[in-house]
Enzyme design. Sequence first.
Site, mmCIF file in Angstrom:
data_model
loop_
_atom_site.group_PDB
_atom_site.id
_atom_site.type_symbol
_atom_site.label_atom_id
_atom_site.label_comp_id
_atom_site.label_asym_id
_atom_site.label_seq_id
_atom_site.Cartn_x
_atom_site.Cartn_y
_atom_site.Cartn_z
ATOM 1 N N GLY A 164 0.793 -1.236 0.000
ATOM 2 C CA GLY A 164 0.000 0.000 0.000
ATOM 3 C C GLY A 164 0.818 1.274 0.000
ATOM 4 O O GLY A 164 0.248 2.368 0.082
ATOM 5 N N HIS B 195 7.427 7.203 5.979
ATOM 6 C CA HIS B 195 6.540 7.961 6.859
ATOM 7 C C HIS B 195 5.760 6.995 7.737
ATOM 8 O O HIS B 195 5.467 5.874 7.338
ATOM 9 C CB HIS B 195 5.568 8.838 6.047
ATOM 10 C CG HIS B 195 4.866 8.090 4.961
ATOM 11 N ND1 HIS B 195 5.477 7.764 3.771
ATOM 12 C CD2 HIS B 195 3.611 7.575 4.892
ATOM 13 C CE1 HIS B 195 4.630 7.092 3.009
ATOM 14 N NE2 HIS B 195 3.491 6.955 3.675
HETATM 15 P P1 AMP Z 1 1.418 5.545 1.710
HETATM 16 O O1 AMP Z 1 0.326 5.066 0.816
HETATM 17 O O2 AMP Z 1 1.663 4.696 2.910
HETATM 18 O O3 AMP Z 1 2.687 5.826 0.917
HETATM 19 O O4 AMP Z 1 0.927 6.924 2.303
HETATM 20 C C1 AMP Z 1 0.966 8.112 1.601
HETATM 21 C C2 AMP Z 1 -0.046 9.026 2.228
HETATM 22 O O5 AMP Z 1 0.203 10.349 1.770
HETATM 23 C C3 AMP Z 1 -1.490 8.688 1.861
HETATM 24 O O6 AMP Z 1 -2.217 8.393 3.052
HETATM 25 C C4 AMP Z 1 -1.981 9.951 1.188
HETATM 26 O O7 AMP Z 1 -3.329 10.258 1.492
HETATM 27 C C5 AMP Z 1 -1.029 10.999 1.721
HETATM 28 N N1 AMP Z 1 -0.862 12.165 0.873
HETATM 29 C C6 AMP Z 1 -0.731 12.201 -0.473
HETATM 30 N N2 AMP Z 1 -0.569 13.469 -0.899
HETATM 31 C C7 AMP Z 1 -0.604 14.250 0.219
HETATM 32 C C8 AMP Z 1 -0.506 15.663 0.444
HETATM 33 N N3 AMP Z 1 -0.326 16.538 -0.568
HETATM 34 N N4 AMP Z 1 -0.598 16.112 1.707
HETATM 35 C C9 AMP Z 1 -0.788 15.246 2.729
HETATM 36 N N5 AMP Z 1 -0.878 13.911 2.580
HETATM 37 C C10 AMP Z 1 -0.799 13.416 1.349
#
Ligand code: AMP
Length: 113
Positions: free
Chosen positions: A92, A99
């Site tokens: 995912g 992060h």
């Molecule tokens: P992952 O899928 O574990 O890589 O998590 C990436 C996260 O980043 C997802 O939960 C997204 O909703 C979040 N995300 C994507 N773009 C942004 C943004 N511009 N600001 C804050 N969160 C974001």
Amino acid sequence: MSLTLFEKIINKEIPAEILYEDDISIVIKDISPQAPTHLLIIPKKVIPKLSDATDEDQDILGHLMLLAGQIANQLGLDETFRLVVNNGAKAGQSVFHLHLHLLSGRPLNWPPG
Ligand code: AMP
């Protein structure tokens, strides 16, 4: 090489709701929250995914974990929250800049999906 999305947020090139920042990390609200509280705890150093971290990153990883607990306490999450690290696309992960997801405010079932 192009910057990761989170580097652009760290550099203030694109906006985000920043809750906390220090020399090592930044904490933002997830743009697409999966729970009433959904934060991202992000190291400023680009480590694409947890499995890329090395011994050199030990202090950074410790910092992120401690920060997660402190922020949860500050937000009064009643010691009820979940940390998630998606490692790899099949797990995912969509942003390849390590992060921690901090999720709280709804029932967190087990096992996770
Ligand atoms: P992952 O899928 O574990 O890589 O998590 C990436 C996260 O980043 C997802 O939960 C997204 O909703 C979040 N995300 C994507 N773009 C942004 C943004 N511009 N600001 C804050 N969160 C974001």
